[in-house]
Every structure is written in structure tokens, then in C-alpha cells.
Design an enzyme around this catalytic site. Structure first.
Site, PDB file in Angstrom:
ATOM      1  N   LYS A 272     -14.304  21.176  53.286  1.00  0.00           N
ATOM      2  CA  LYS A 272     -14.437  20.933  54.727  1.00  0.00           C
ATOM      3  C   LYS A 272     -15.822  21.210  55.282  1.00  0.00           C
ATOM      4  CE  LYS A 272     -11.359  23.678  56.324  1.00  0.00           C
ATOM      5  NZ  LYS A 272     -10.544  24.381  57.334  1.00  0.00           N
TER       6      LYS A 272
ATOM      7  N   TYR B  91       3.027  33.342  52.634  1.00  0.00           N
ATOM      8  CA  TYR B  91       1.926  33.135  51.686  1.00  0.00           C
ATOM      9  C   TYR B  91       2.467  32.975  50.266  1.00  0.00           C
ATOM     10  CZ  TYR B  91      -2.119  34.123  48.740  1.00  0.00           C
ATOM     11  OH  TYR B  91      -3.090  34.060  47.765  1.00  0.00           O
TER      12      TYR B  91
ATOM     13  N   LYS C  37       1.936  29.750  47.717  1.00  0.00           N
ATOM     14  CA  LYS C  37       1.273  29.813  46.411  1.00  0.00           C
ATOM     15  C   LYS C  37       2.233  29.419  45.287  1.00  0.00           C
ATOM     16  CE  LYS C  37      -2.356  30.606  45.641  1.00  0.00           C
ATOM     17  NZ  LYS C  37      -3.579  29.752  45.675  1.00  0.00           N
TER      18      LYS C  37
ATOM     19  N   ALA D  82     -14.758  23.371  46.865  1.00  0.00           N
ATOM     20  CA  ALA D  82     -15.846  23.679  45.921  1.00  0.00           C
ATOM     21  C   ALA D  82     -17.163  24.039  46.594  1.00  0.00           C
ATOM     22  CB  ALA D  82     -16.058  22.495  44.974  1.00  0.00           C
ATOM     23  N   SER D  83     -17.161  24.228  47.905  1.00  0.00           N
ATOM     24  CA  SER D  83     -18.423  24.552  48.586  1.00  0.00           C
ATOM     25  C   SER D  83     -18.818  26.012  48.412  1.00  0.00           C
ATOM     26  CB  SER D  83     -18.324  24.219  50.078  1.00  0.00           C
ATOM     27  OG  SER D  83     -17.287  24.964  50.695  1.00  0.00           O
ATOM     28  N   ARG D  84     -17.870  26.849  47.960  1.00  0.00           N
ATOM     29  CA  ARG D  84     -18.162  28.280  47.774  1.00  0.00           C
ATOM     30  C   ARG D  84     -17.122  28.897  46.836  1.00  0.00           C
ATOM     31  NH1 ARG D  84     -15.987  27.864  53.020  1.00  0.00           N
ATOM     32  NH2 ARG D  84     -18.094  27.670  53.848  1.00  0.00           N
ATOM     33  N   GLY D  85     -17.347  30.150  46.482  1.00  0.00           N
ATOM     34  CA  GLY D  85     -16.348  30.930  45.765  1.00  0.00           C
ATOM     35  C   GLY D  85     -15.969  30.395  44.391  1.00  0.00           C
ATOM     36  N   ILE D  86     -14.685  30.484  44.086  1.00  0.00           N
ATOM     37  CA  ILE D  86     -14.173  30.128  42.761  1.00  0.00           C
ATOM     38  C   ILE D  86     -14.390  28.646  42.464  1.00  0.00           C
ATOM     39  CG2 ILE D  86     -12.066  29.940  41.373  1.00  0.00           C
ATOM     40  CD1 ILE D  86     -11.063  32.449  43.001  1.00  0.00           C
ATOM     41  N   GLY D  87     -14.144  27.790  43.440  1.00  0.00           N
ATOM     42  CA  GLY D  87     -14.332  26.355  43.233  1.00  0.00           C
ATOM     43  C   GLY D  87     -15.758  26.013  42.842  1.00  0.00           C
TER      44      GLY D  87
END
Length: 468
Positions: free
Chosen positions: A81, A207, A211, A57-62
Site C-alpha cells: 500500500k 486475530y 491468522k 513487501a515494502s518493509r519488514g519480513i516481506g
């Protein structure tokens, strides 16, 4: 009249008492469907007082999902992280916490690498101690490497399996005892519907497995905890502009993407539904259309610009179905019935030199004429093209040797990247009619070798398009 006054007083009293209730009581009161009809003016902010544990959640979608919930007054556990500023990626758990607090929520930044089980356990315990419980888990953290089987290093395989599958499973397992105590608990995984079309495996098998592992957690846990905890998956219909997309697609890719806001809005819709809404594989645009959203230009980075479809979604597929279908996709099964190879271009398997006047030869002639020391200096890569079809054969672009060169046959030195596609798609790609990223994602282009160099070639194509 008197009845309306009584209701108003009762609501005022309820809100006043809520402010002085203990954290546990506040969550019990607010993290549940509103007791008032939807048409009533006396409604709570739906996620007020709820605690969301969000990985990555530190960036982007989160972070976008966190900020959406924060506007309701939610508590957000930022499990990520990045504690110190990253040289190339924006944000840390502390900058995200500041944004969440500014938006109206409460934030608890926790250093969490989901590959480390003890770090997950510590963060969950800290969240429960701080906020009194956990109501929602969003499994957003993910790792990606779009490489074929022989090109994917073991450490990359381990990373994707550890973060995407094992991390999702362990974080869910650790949060579940606390989620089961919530009035309306949810787990939401950022993972796709499991499309068994081989085209989604052949270019990046590891990948895809990782997913789909996240999606299988949804499939299993939704049944295992039915009636107790809602478990769903959310996936975008189009590419989303994030730091990861910039790294994969290079400069200019953002014009083909939507903002993270669309996933935040879709997630909010899901997380505010009752826990009976479970076991669904949801596409963001489909859900929002059902919720009444009509203007999707507000989500576009460049309104009006063509959007790139995301991985794992067949264009032909009916994406209104939110329950996972067991078996191959509709389009794949139809091709099987007809006896056609799945999603392969109709090609002439006999490869030979292209005619001098052919579009392919003309394209390479223009490329050769556009060669410059600047291209060579900034690229430092050799590209080999295996083209199929009537004008097929082996071609190359050498942007490593002094002066550079391009033409028919194998390159003068070993290629760093080998690209395979039909000659028709090659011409479309080099004349700007087919985006390389879209060609790769749709299975029209196969890449072996250095993906970073492949991205550099796409940047060069943007500059060459005006000459081709």
C-alpha cells in the site's frame, strides 16, 4: 579431461544463450531445479529469473524475503500500500524497489491494498506483462489487533479478516492460473500451525481466527493443487523485530527478537524445493537446523539475550513436525486427560486484601514512592489490576490524576486498562523477572482496554525495575 572441457563449454554456451533468450524462455530455463548434481561446480543461482509476487513487501519480513531472492537475480513484484512516506513506518514500495535493484534483482512496485480485488488483479496483470509470468506468491501482508472480543471494534475485525483471510485467498486465486504455468511454482503464506489450545484464542480471538484462516488456505489449496503448485506456511519460532513489533512491544522489545533475516533464509529454503514439497507448516528454526544451520546468534538482535517465543507455539510442543496435526495440541490434550483446566494458573478463587507485608503490597509501596509528575504527564492512564491467588485482590496505579497514586482497591477514577493475572506473576513482572509482553503472549496476563497505555506501562516498568 576432454569431457570436463566439453561440459564447461556447454555450460558457458547455455549461460550465454540464456542472456539473449526472451523473458518467457529465461524463466522456463532458470525457474526450475538445476540440471546439474548438487556437488557440481556448475550450478545456477536458484531463483535467477524467477518472478516473485510478494504482498506487504515494502518493509519488514516481506522486504527481507524479496532482498534474499533479489541476490539471485529474481524479479520481485512489490505489492503493497505504501506509496508515500508514512509518518511512523519506514519505507515505501519505491524505496524497497531501489534496494531490490541494488541487491541484483529487478523490481516492479505496485500499489496494492489486498482488500481491493481489482488492485490485486491489476498488479498480477502488470507482473505478467512485465516479466512474462509468476513463479512464486508470498502472502505476507497481515493486520493485527491483540484485543479481546468486547474490546475489538468491528472495523478492526473487518480489517483483519479482509487482509489476512480474504486478501490471502483472493491473491492466491488471482495468481494461480499463472503459477500453474511455471516449472516449479510455490505459494508461501506467513501463517502459523493451527494450534487449538484455547489460550491462543482467549486474549485475541479475532486475530487468531484471521491468522488461522490463512493457514486453512494452505491446508485446502495444498490438496487442491497437489502436483501442480506447492502451498506451504512459514512461521517464526521467536518474535521477529519489525515495525509492528515495535508498536506492540514498545522500546527495548527488539532485544527479545530475531532479525527478519531468519525468515528470509527459511523462505528461500522452501521456495527452492521442488513443488512436491507441499502442505507443510514450517517453523523457521526447525527447518534451518535441518538444513545444517548451527549458529543462530547471527539472527539475534542482541546475541545471548533471552528470546520471546512467538504466538501460537506451545513451549511444550514438538515443533519438528511440519505437517498439520488434526485436533488440539499435544500439551492441551494431555491436560484434558488429566482433568486440569487448560493453561490456567492454580489459584485461590477467594480474593481478599493482601497482607501489608506481602510482596504485592511491598511492590505497590515502592511504586507509590516512585510516582512523579513526569510519569503522570507522559502516561496519562489509569491501570486496574485484578490479582488472583493467596495475595489477590483489586489494586490500581493512577497515572492520570495530578500527583498520581497507587494502592489497594479500585482506582479513584474509571480505569483505562484492566489487567488480570496471578499475584505471583504480578510480582515477577514488576521486578523484571517476567516480561509483560511474554506474560501476555503466554496467556499469563489478560488485558482489557487501551493497549497503547498498556505498552506505556511496560516502559515505566523498565525504569522502575532497579527500585523494586
Amino acid at each position: 579431461m576432454w569431457g570436463e572441457v566439453c561440459v564447461a563449454v556447454a555450460v558457458w554456451d547455455l549461460e550465454a544463450r540464456a542472456r539473449v533468450l526472451k523473458i518467457n524462455d529465461l524463466q522456463f530455463l532458470l525457474c526450475s531445479p538445476s540440471p546439474f548434481p548438487s556437488a557440481s561446480p556448475f550450478t545456477f543461482r536458484k531463483l535467477a529469473g524467477c518472478t516473485l509476487f510478494i504482498t506487504g513487501a515494502s518493509r519488514g519480513i516481506g522486504k527481507a524475503i524479496a532482498l534474499k531472492a533479489a541476490k539471485d537475480g529474481a524479479n520481485i513484484v512489490i505489492a503493497a500500500k505504501t506509496a508515500e512516506p508514512h509518518p511512523t513506518l519506514p519505507g515505501t514500495i519505491y524505496t524497497a524497489a531501489a534496494e531490490i535493484e541494488a541487491a541484483g534483482g529487478k523490481a516492479l512496485p505496485c500499489i496494492v491494498n489486498v482488500r481491493e480485488e481489482q488492485q490485486i488483479i491489476n498488479a498480477v496483470e502488470k507482473a505478467v506483462k512485465t516479466f512474462g509470468g509468476i513463479d512464486i506468491l508470498v502472502n505476507n501482508a497481515s493486520a493485527i489487533s491483540l484485543t479481546g472480543t468486547l474490546e475489538t471494534e468491528t472495523k478492526k475485525v473487518n480489517l483483519m479478516m479482509d487482509v489476512n483471510v480474504r486478501g490471502t485467498y483472493l491473491t492466491s486465486k488471482t495468481c494461480l492460473p499463472h503459477l500453474r504455468k511455471s516449472r516449479n511454482p510455490h505459494i508461501l503464506n506467513l501463517s502459523p500451525p493451527m494450534n487449538m489450545n484455547p489460550m491462543w484464542f482467549k486474549n485475541h480471538c479475532a486475530y487468531t481466527i484471521s491468522k488461522y484462516g490463512m493457514s486453512m488456505c494452505v491446508l485446502g489449496m495444498a490438496e487442491e493443487f497437489r502436483g501442480e503448485v506447492a502451498v506451504n506456511a512459514l512461521w517464526p519460532k521467536t518474535a521477529i523485530h519489525t515495525a509492528a513489533m515495535d508498536m506492540l512491544g514498545g522500546s527495548g522489545i527488539e532485544k527479545q527478537c530475531r532479525k527478519t533475516d531468519i525468515l528470509a533464509d527459511a523462505a528461500y529454503c522452501i521456495l527452492t524445493k521442488p513443488k512436491s514439497f507441499t502442505g507443510n507448516f514450517i517453523i523457521d528454526e526447525v527447518l534451518l537446523r535441518e538444513e545444517g544451520v548451527k549458529d543462530f546468534d547471527v539472527y539475534a538482535i542482541a546475541p545471548g539475550h533471552p528470546l520471546m517465543p512467538d504466538f501460537f507455539l506451545d513451549v511444550e510442543s514438538d515443533m519438528t513436525t511440519t505437517k498439520q496435526e488434526y485436533g488440539a495440541s499435544h500439551a492441551f490434550k494431555e491436560e484434558k486427560k488429566l482433568g486440569r483446566p487448560q493453561h490456567e494458573a492454580k489459584v485461590n478463587t477467594e480474593s481478599g486484601p493482601a497482607k501489608p507485608s506481602s510482596p504485592v503490597a511491598e511492590t505497590f509501596r515502592v511504586i507509590q514512592g516512585a510516582m512523579s509528575e513526569e510519569y503522570v504527564k507522559t502516561t496519562q492512564g489509569v491501570f486496574q489490576f485484578e490479582l488472583s491467588g493467596e495475595e489477590g485482590g483489586t489494586w490500581y496505579i493512577d497515572l492520570k490524576t495530578k500527583g498520581g497514586s497507587a494502592g489497594f482497591g479500585k482506582p479513584p477514577v474509571t480505569a483505562d486498562v484492566v489487567m488480570s493475572m496471578s499475584s505471583a506473576d504480578f510480582v515477577k513482572m514488576f521486578t523484571g523477572k517476567l516480561k509483560p509482553t511474554l506474560a501476555f503472549m503466554s496467556g499469563k496476563l489478560r488485558i482489557k482496554g487501551n493497549m497503547t497505555l498498556a505498552i506505556k506501562l511496560e516502559k515505566m516498568l523498565t525504569q522502575l525495575n532497579s527500585k523494586l
